[in-house]
Scaffold this active site. Sequence first.
Site, short mmCIF file in Angstrom:
data_model
loop_
_atom_site.label_atom_id
_atom_site.label_comp_id
_atom_site.label_asym_id
_atom_site.label_seq_id
_atom_site.Cartn_x
_atom_site.Cartn_y
_atom_site.Cartn_z
N TYR A 23 0.79 -1.23 0.00
CA TYR A 23 0.00 0.00 0.00
C TYR A 23 0.83 1.28 0.00
O TYR A 23 0.26 2.37 -0.01
CB TYR A 23 -0.94 0.00 1.21
CG TYR A 23 -1.84 -1.22 1.23
CD1 TYR A 23 -2.85 -1.37 0.29
CD2 TYR A 23 -1.66 -2.23 2.16
CE1 TYR A 23 -3.66 -2.50 0.28
CE2 TYR A 23 -2.47 -3.36 2.17
CZ TYR A 23 -3.46 -3.48 1.22
OH TYR A 23 -4.25 -4.60 1.23
N HIS A 101 -9.38 0.64 -5.42
CA HIS A 101 -8.45 -0.18 -4.65
C HIS A 101 -7.04 0.25 -5.00
O HIS A 101 -6.74 0.51 -6.18
CB HIS A 101 -8.62 -1.67 -4.97
CG HIS A 101 -9.94 -2.20 -4.57
ND1 HIS A 101 -10.22 -2.59 -3.27
CD2 HIS A 101 -11.07 -2.39 -5.29
CE1 HIS A 101 -11.48 -3.01 -3.22
NE2 HIS A 101 -12.02 -2.90 -4.43
#
Length: 159
Positions: A23, A101
Site C-alpha cells: 500500500y 483499490h
Amino acid sequence: MTKILLMQGPNMSYLGRRQPELYGKTSAAELDAMLREHARANEYELLIFYTHSEGEAIERLYRAVDEGVQGLVMNPAAFLFSGYALRDCLRAVPIPYVEVHMTNIEKRGLRSLLAETGVGLIAGFGVQSYVLGLDAMLRHLRAQRGPRSGTPRKRGQRR
C-alpha cells in the site's frame, strides 16, 4: 457545488504503516490532504469517512442521501468479500458509486462482491487510484446532469 463522499473501509486509517510493500508509505492524513487539494482544484466538496464497521458504513450512506451527496467513491477494503449488507445498501441508495483499490485486486486473487453495484472500478494505481476514481465520478456526474436543472439524475432515472 457537487458533493462527493469518499468512504474508506477497514484498516485504511492505518495507511503508511500497514503493509507498505503493498500500500505504499503515504499515510491516511497525507492521502486526505492530497484529495482535499484535488477537490479544491476541481471545485467540488469532498467528505471523507473512515470506518472499520459495516454497520457504520451503511448508516453513513443513508445519511449521505439526506445530506444531498451526489457521488460515492469508496475503497471497501475487507468489505469487498464480506459486505453483503453493504451491497444491499448500495443497491438501495440513489447515489452512483465508483469503487477504488490501491492494489490490483484481480492480481491478488480477490473479487469484489460490491463492484456490481458501481458505475466502475479502478484498481492497482496506489494512491492515484483515488484521484482516478474521483475524476471518474466527476465525469460521470457531469454526464448524468439533467438538461435544464443542473443537478445529476438519480441512478436509473431517465431524461
